[in-house]
Design a protein around this motif. Structure first.
Motif, PDB file in Angstrom:
ATOM      1  N   SER A 199       0.825  -1.213   0.000  1.00  0.00           N
ATOM      2  CA  SER A 199       0.000   0.000   0.000  1.00  0.00           C
ATOM      3  C   SER A 199       0.855   1.256   0.000  1.00  0.00           C
ATOM      4  O   SER A 199       0.517   2.251  -0.659  1.00  0.00           O
ATOM      5  N   ARG A 202       1.780   2.034  -3.419  1.00  0.00           N
ATOM      6  CA  ARG A 202       0.666   2.647  -4.154  1.00  0.00           C
ATOM      7  C   ARG A 202       0.547   4.130  -3.807  1.00  0.00           C
ATOM      8  O   ARG A 202       0.231   4.955  -4.675  1.00  0.00           O
ATOM      9  N   GLY A 206       1.088   7.249  -6.500  1.00  0.00           N
ATOM     10  CA  GLY A 206      -0.101   8.061  -6.730  1.00  0.00           C
ATOM     11  C   GLY A 206      -1.356   7.332  -7.125  1.00  0.00           C
ATOM     12  O   GLY A 206      -2.265   7.948  -7.713  1.00  0.00           O
ATOM     13  N   CYS A 207      -1.465   6.030  -6.803  1.00  0.00           N
ATOM     14  CA  CYS A 207      -2.691   5.313  -7.177  1.00  0.00           C
ATOM     15  C   CYS A 207      -3.439   4.748  -5.967  1.00  0.00           C
ATOM     16  O   CYS A 207      -4.354   3.943  -6.118  1.00  0.00           O
ATOM     17  N   ALA A 208      -3.067   5.162  -4.774  1.00  0.00           N
ATOM     18  CA  ALA A 208      -3.730   4.672  -3.565  1.00  0.00           C
ATOM     19  C   ALA A 208      -5.082   5.346  -3.378  1.00  0.00           C
ATOM     20  O   ALA A 208      -5.349   6.424  -3.921  1.00  0.00           O
ATOM     21  N   VAL A 209      -5.932   4.700  -2.605  1.00  0.00           N
ATOM     22  CA  VAL A 209      -7.220   5.274  -2.231  1.00  0.00           C
ATOM     23  C   VAL A 209      -7.258   5.412  -0.718  1.00  0.00           C
ATOM     24  O   VAL A 209      -6.510   4.737   0.002  1.00  0.00           O
ATOM     25  N   TRP A 227      -5.056   4.104   4.175  1.00  0.00           N
ATOM     26  CA  TRP A 227      -4.664   4.095   2.763  1.00  0.00           C
ATOM     27  C   TRP A 227      -4.511   2.663   2.268  1.00  0.00           C
ATOM     28  O   TRP A 227      -4.092   1.781   3.001  1.00  0.00           O
TER      29      TRP A 227
END
Length: 228
Positions: A199, A202, A206-209, A227
């Motif tokens: 995580s 990620r 720059g693709c983490a939520v 995250w």
């Protein structure tokens, strides 16, 4: 691939997994600052992910904890509700639980109170760290990897096999010996730190939520979110 560190609490302090161009290395230290320094000896890390709440609530449950419980479904007991900062200032479990109930309507488990030293250690360290620090919950990350919540506990044989398979499919091999680092560290701790590192990567690219999105901010000013 950027260099990142995933951290999980363990019996001897903290265990960290560094991911660097597909290579995994493990580190163990009694303190979080010492662990990050150790992991950075071979090069700086871009992001440190930690399986520990960061951003302590004032008078109610955190959205991050509530959303994480929904995300992991059957394993929701793995997500404890983060105590309030005021409750963590109490000197014993009974008074801390009473204070938390006064502020939130809920007491505090002895397990949550037992994490007080590590919670406050991370709380103090993260604010002055010279690296990006994010909170990660391993079960949320594993659910993200699997595309659905897992239904087997992390300390069961099937749970270990399932988590190792998910990590392997993500390019992270965790079934090798760790040498002296692996002594005193549980298999579940290593797997948790590895998926936290996943995580953290990620986040770095720059693709983490986040849960919630945007993060929730309490009086301590930290953007509280999990995250993955």
């Amino acid at each position: 691939m950027v260099r990142v560190l995933g951290v999980d609490a363990c019996r001897v302090g903290w265990v960290g997994i560094v991911l660097d161009n597909g290579r995994m290395t493990a580190h163990v230290a009694s303190g979080i600052a010492a662990l990050v320094d150790q992991a950075s000896a071979d090069g700086p890390v871009a992001v440190v992910g930690i399986d520990m709440p960061i951003g302590l609530p004032d008078n109610g449950p955190r959205q991050a904890d509530q959303l994480a419980r929904q995300a992991v479904w059957r394993l929701r007991s793995s997500v404890f509700m983060t105590p309030t900062r005021s409750a963590l200032g109490c000197s014993d479990h009974a008074s801390a639980s009473a204070r938390n109930r006064e502020l939130t309507g809920q007491g505090m488990s002895i397990q949550a109170y037992g994490l007080k030293p590590k919670l406050l250690e991370v709380d103090g360290w993260a604010r002055q760290a010279a690296v990006d620090v994010v909170e990660v919950h391993p079960e949320v990350s594993f659910a993200h990897l699997a595309g659905a919540p897992l239904d087997v506990g992390k300390r069961t044989h099937d749970g270990v096999v399932r988590r190792r398979k998910l990590l392997r499919e993500a390019g992270i091999v965790t079934d090798e010996e760790l040498g002296t680092v692996g002594r005193g560290v549980g298999v579940d701790d290593v797997l948790d730190a590895a998926v936290v590192a996943w995580s953290a990567h990620r986040v770095a690219v720059g693709c983490a939520v986040t849960m919630p999105d945007p993060p929730e901010v309490f009086s301590d000013g930290w953007p509280a979110a999990i995250w993955s």
